[in-house]
Design a protein around this motif. Structure first.
Motif, mmCIF file in Angstrom:
data_model
loop_
_atom_site.group_PDB
_atom_site.id
_atom_site.type_symbol
_atom_site.label_atom_id
_atom_site.label_comp_id
_atom_site.label_asym_id
_atom_site.label_seq_id
_atom_site.Cartn_x
_atom_site.Cartn_y
_atom_site.Cartn_z
ATOM 1 N N ASP A 1 -55.465 -11.531 24.556
ATOM 2 C CA ASP A 1 -55.201 -12.682 23.599
ATOM 3 C C ASP A 1 -56.142 -13.920 23.757
ATOM 4 O OD1 ASP A 1 -53.701 -11.200 22.388
ATOM 5 O OD2 ASP A 1 -52.021 -11.953 23.261
ATOM 6 N N ILE A 2 -56.436 -14.556 25.315
ATOM 7 C CA ILE A 2 -56.832 -15.597 25.399
ATOM 8 C C ILE A 2 -58.005 -15.088 25.160
ATOM 9 C CG2 ILE A 2 -57.507 -17.273 26.892
ATOM 10 C CD1 ILE A 2 -55.501 -16.380 28.668
ATOM 11 N N VAL A 3 -58.324 -16.708 24.155
ATOM 12 C CA VAL A 3 -60.272 -16.278 23.811
ATOM 13 C C VAL A 3 -60.939 -17.553 25.205
ATOM 14 C CG1 VAL A 3 -61.791 -17.127 21.900
ATOM 15 C CG2 VAL A 3 -59.440 -16.348 21.489
ATOM 16 N N MET B 1 -44.860 -8.976 38.647
ATOM 17 C CA MET B 1 -44.704 -9.639 37.207
ATOM 18 C C MET B 1 -45.105 -9.026 35.890
ATOM 19 S SD MET B 1 -45.185 -14.233 37.607
ATOM 20 C CE MET B 1 -43.503 -14.432 39.884
ATOM 21 N N GLU B 2 -43.944 -8.751 35.335
ATOM 22 C CA GLU B 2 -44.308 -7.551 34.164
ATOM 23 C C GLU B 2 -44.727 -8.156 32.600
ATOM 24 O OE1 GLU B 2 -41.066 -5.771 32.959
ATOM 25 O OE2 GLU B 2 -41.009 -4.284 34.896
ATOM 26 N N ASP B 3 -44.639 -9.949 32.777
ATOM 27 C CA ASP B 3 -44.056 -11.129 31.293
ATOM 28 C C ASP B 3 -45.564 -11.281 31.649
ATOM 29 O OD1 ASP B 3 -44.392 -11.976 29.543
ATOM 30 O OD2 ASP B 3 -42.298 -12.345 29.362
ATOM 31 N N PHE C 1 -57.478 -4.386 26.859
ATOM 32 C CA PHE C 1 -56.062 -4.693 26.131
ATOM 33 C C PHE C 1 -55.088 -4.820 25.963
ATOM 34 C CE2 PHE C 1 -57.769 -0.584 24.179
ATOM 35 C CZ PHE C 1 -57.221 -0.119 23.730
ATOM 36 N N THR C 2 -53.483 -5.090 25.854
ATOM 37 C CA THR C 2 -52.609 -6.131 26.482
ATOM 38 C C THR C 2 -51.925 -5.361 27.046
ATOM 39 O OG1 THR C 2 -51.862 -5.855 24.346
ATOM 40 C CG2 THR C 2 -52.803 -7.591 24.029
ATOM 41 N N VAL C 3 -50.720 -5.678 27.808
ATOM 42 C CA VAL C 3 -49.638 -4.878 28.152
ATOM 43 C C VAL C 3 -48.418 -3.693 27.387
ATOM 44 C CG1 VAL C 3 -47.118 -4.908 30.229
ATOM 45 C CG2 VAL C 3 -49.442 -6.773 30.084
ATOM 46 N N ALA C 4 -48.635 -5.060 26.389
ATOM 47 C CA ALA C 4 -48.235 -3.762 24.756
ATOM 48 C C ALA C 4 -48.466 -2.535 24.151
ATOM 49 C CB ALA C 4 -47.395 -4.582 23.310
ATOM 50 N N GLU C 5 -49.847 -3.209 24.462
ATOM 51 C CA GLU C 5 -50.678 -2.436 23.391
ATOM 52 C C GLU C 5 -50.692 -0.711 24.411
ATOM 53 O OE1 GLU C 5 -53.670 -3.924 20.545
ATOM 54 O OE2 GLU C 5 -54.408 -4.062 22.683
ATOM 55 N N ASN C 6 -51.031 -1.069 26.549
ATOM 56 C CA ASN C 6 -50.500 0.063 27.089
ATOM 57 C C ASN C 6 -49.574 0.774 27.370
ATOM 58 O OD1 ASN C 6 -53.217 -0.991 27.890
ATOM 59 N ND2 ASN C 6 -52.479 -2.170 29.265
ATOM 60 N N LYS C 7 -48.416 0.413 27.003
ATOM 61 C CA LYS C 7 -46.928 0.763 27.294
ATOM 62 C C LYS C 7 -46.847 1.692 25.286
ATOM 63 C CE LYS C 7 -44.513 -2.276 29.097
ATOM 64 N NZ LYS C 7 -43.592 -3.911 28.723
ATOM 65 N N ARG C 8 -47.386 1.176 23.838
ATOM 66 C CA ARG C 8 -47.266 1.920 23.085
ATOM 67 C C ARG C 8 -48.646 3.239 23.413
ATOM 68 N NH1 ARG C 8 -46.067 1.038 17.882
ATOM 69 N NH2 ARG C 8 -46.033 3.355 17.014
ATOM 70 N N ILE D 1 -51.443 0.810 17.365
ATOM 71 C CA ILE D 1 -52.410 0.994 17.655
ATOM 72 C C ILE D 1 -52.991 -1.014 17.341
ATOM 73 C CG2 ILE D 1 -53.966 0.441 19.805
ATOM 74 C CD1 ILE D 1 -52.230 2.246 20.382
ATOM 75 N N PRO D 2 -53.771 -1.556 17.167
ATOM 76 C CA PRO D 2 -54.784 -2.100 15.669
ATOM 77 C C PRO D 2 -55.815 -2.058 16.390
ATOM 78 C CG PRO D 2 -52.960 -4.237 16.788
ATOM 79 C CD PRO D 2 -52.940 -2.759 17.709
#
Length: 535
Positions: free
Chosen positions: A452-454, A488-490, A221-228, A278-279
């Motif tokens: 997002d890194i493959v 660091m948040e970003d 899960f990304t940081v944005a998905e966790n926040k959502r 959330i996709p």
């Protein structure tokens, strides 16, 4: 006067004697008046006896009638109870039969062309023999066995990499299934119930995301998905009035409020509200929400008392982790993981353990490898991806017996790194070149999150390694060179620091490192003899 007084006395004595006569005998008296009187007395006695006998007979008959009536009522009650029980038991069987008939009828209607409605001829009618008791019992046991297999989910007993690969036999429109395969290409759509839930919870959301150009994601899960996800949980708690996230995700721990909580969840469509924006599939989102909102996942290390208590409770309740979790106050996931680590061995691997692991892994890889023309197993070729993806680690750990599946996986990845890389060992100049290329490549990707890194596309940077090795190297870069990276948040700030500050230092260090003449070539396949030279 004396004679007149004596006669009545004689009459009284005669009466007493007459009373002693047996019933039915007529006394022989000279006086007709006395004879009539005796006969009338005998008749009265007889009538009284007959009346008593009739009353007794009527009483016996009445008792017999009541007994028969009670017995009959009891038998009828037993029969009604048996009939009711049989009807209750037969209801699900009848429903299952009707479902099968409907399914068969729909299948026949789609397969065969439309036929005329005329009655069949007698010659066309074939009689099927009725099944015997043995055949009926076998069919019944087969039905029960199939029902049990449907109820037991393989995900409860197997590792995700061990899910069975069976062809789908679903009663769902093929167009909908094809659409789901486009959204979820790596999912195995085998179970009818699971597919219907995906259609209900995920398919409308996937269509909306497709219109916006957002693909369905998997993995970390990304940081944005966790926040959502946290925002969705907070909004649902405010909307439903449920006091805490513990009550929302663990209602079974609050039996007094369980019914009201579940009613609110159904009424307000909890799963749809939780997955909004959330996709991902609803199962992964729900699991992630349970882990994030369960405070029992963040209680620190286990103490010695907790370890002892865990072993005792496991001997009492076996693998019933929900009961153990309620008694210990920790999450099921953390308890299960801790017990696996406690029950497995520790320290350096012995030669026998490593040989057992390699032998069993080789047997698994033989099924994926393609043999040469002569059928030689040693020269069989296997793809690089098949060496580390979707291996049955739970089964392999059971065969090793002394190590957990996490330890087995970690040991195999370390062994595989030495066999896959060119030159055998990654050190010196190879490490520096790989780190420099890794920082440059991730910076060019312009990704906003590490998820997002493959990593599969970057395995050539360190000389044909697996993705786990790359992630380990990237983590070491963060810890060694980026100060306060965990605050660091970003994610872009971490990459910018590595590119601007760390990359020049690594390039300067590379200039002073001696050159190596070993070739660097990218490989997509290997021979099994290269991976297992000693087996």
């Amino acid at each position: 006067m004396t004679m007149m007084e004596a006669e009545p006395v004689v009459h009284k004595k005669k009466k007493k004697k007459n009373k002693e006569h047996p019933a039915g005998e007529v006394p022989q008296l000279s006086n007709t008046y006395q004879a009539c009187e005796e006969i009338s007395l005998l008749k009265k006695k007889k009538k009284k006896k007959d009346k008593k006998n009739d009353i007794r007979a009527e009483g016996d008959a009445a008792e017999r009638k009541t007994k028969k009536k009670r017995k009959r009522e009891g038998e009828e009650a037993d029969v009604t109870l048996v009939v009711r029980a049989e009807t209750v038991q037969s209801i699900p069987q009848e429903q299952e039969v009707t479902k099968k008939k409907r399914k068969k009828r729909r299948f026949e209607e789609t397969e065969r062309p439309a036929q005329s409605q005329s009655c069949p001829k007698e010659s066309d009618v074939t009689l099927t023999p009725a099944p015997t008791n043995d055949e009926a019992a076998q069919q019944k046991s087969a039905k029960h066995k199939a029902k049990r297999q449907r109820k037991t989910s393989p995900a409860a007993h197997l590792h995700p990499d061990e899910m069975p690969n069976e062809g789908p036999t679903l009663d769902i429109d093929e167009g909908v299934l094809q659409e789901l395969r486009e959204y979820l290409p790596h999912h195995k759509l085998n179970d009818d119930v699971v597919v219907r839930k995906i259609i209900n919870y995920d398919l409308p959301r996937f269509r909306e995301l497709k219109e916006k150009g957002i693909p369905v994601r998997s993995g970390r899960f990304t940081v944005a998905e966790n926040k959502r996800l946290k925002a969705n949980v907070r909004e649902f708690l405010a909307l439903s009035g449920i006091e805490s996230d513990t009550k929302l995700f663990l209602p079974h721990r609050f039996p007094d409020e369980k019914n009201s909580i579940m009613k609110q969840r159904r009424k307000l469509r909890f799963i749809h509200q939780l997955c909004a924006g959330i996709p991902r599939t609803w199962t992964t989102i729900l699991c992630r929400a349970k882990k994030m909102c369960n405070r029992e996942n963040y209680m620190g290390r286990f103490t010695e008392d907790e370890n002892k208590m865990l072993t005792k409770l496991h001997t009492l309740h076996s693998s019933n982790w929900s009961t153990i979790s309620n008694m210990m106050g920790r999450s099921e996931h953390s308890l299960q993981k801790r017990f696996n680590m406690m029950s497995s061995g520790s320290g350096v691997w012995e030669e026998e353990e490593l040989r057992t692991l390699l032998t069993n892994v080789r047997q698994q890889l033989l099924e994926r490898a393609t043999p040469d023309r002569d059928g030689n197993i040693g020269s069989a070729v296997i793809r690089k991806v098949d060496l580390y993806k979707q291996l049955p680690w739970m089964t392999l750990s059971e065969k090793v017996k002394t190590r957990s599946w996490l330890q087995c996986r970690e040991k195999w990845m370390g062994y595989l790194t030495n066999k896959m890389t060119i030159g055998g060992v990654i050190k010196g100049r190879k490490i520096l070149e790989g780190q420099i290329q890794l920082i440059k490549t991730i910076n060019e990707m312009v990704v906003e999150d590490v998820a997002d890194i493959v990593w599969d596309d970057l395995t050539h940077l360190f000389g044909n390694t697996h993705p786990d090795y790359l992630q380990m190297r990237f983590y070491q870069l963060k810890v060694a060179y980026v100060p306060r990276w965990n605050t660091m948040e970003d994610f872009c700030d971490i990459i910018d620091y590595l590119y601007e500050k760390t990359l020049p230092l690594l390039e300067e260090e590379l200039k002073n490192c001696p050159e190596e003449e070993e070739p660097t070539e990218e490989r997509d396949s290997y021979k099994l003899s290269e991976i297992f030279p000693d087996l």
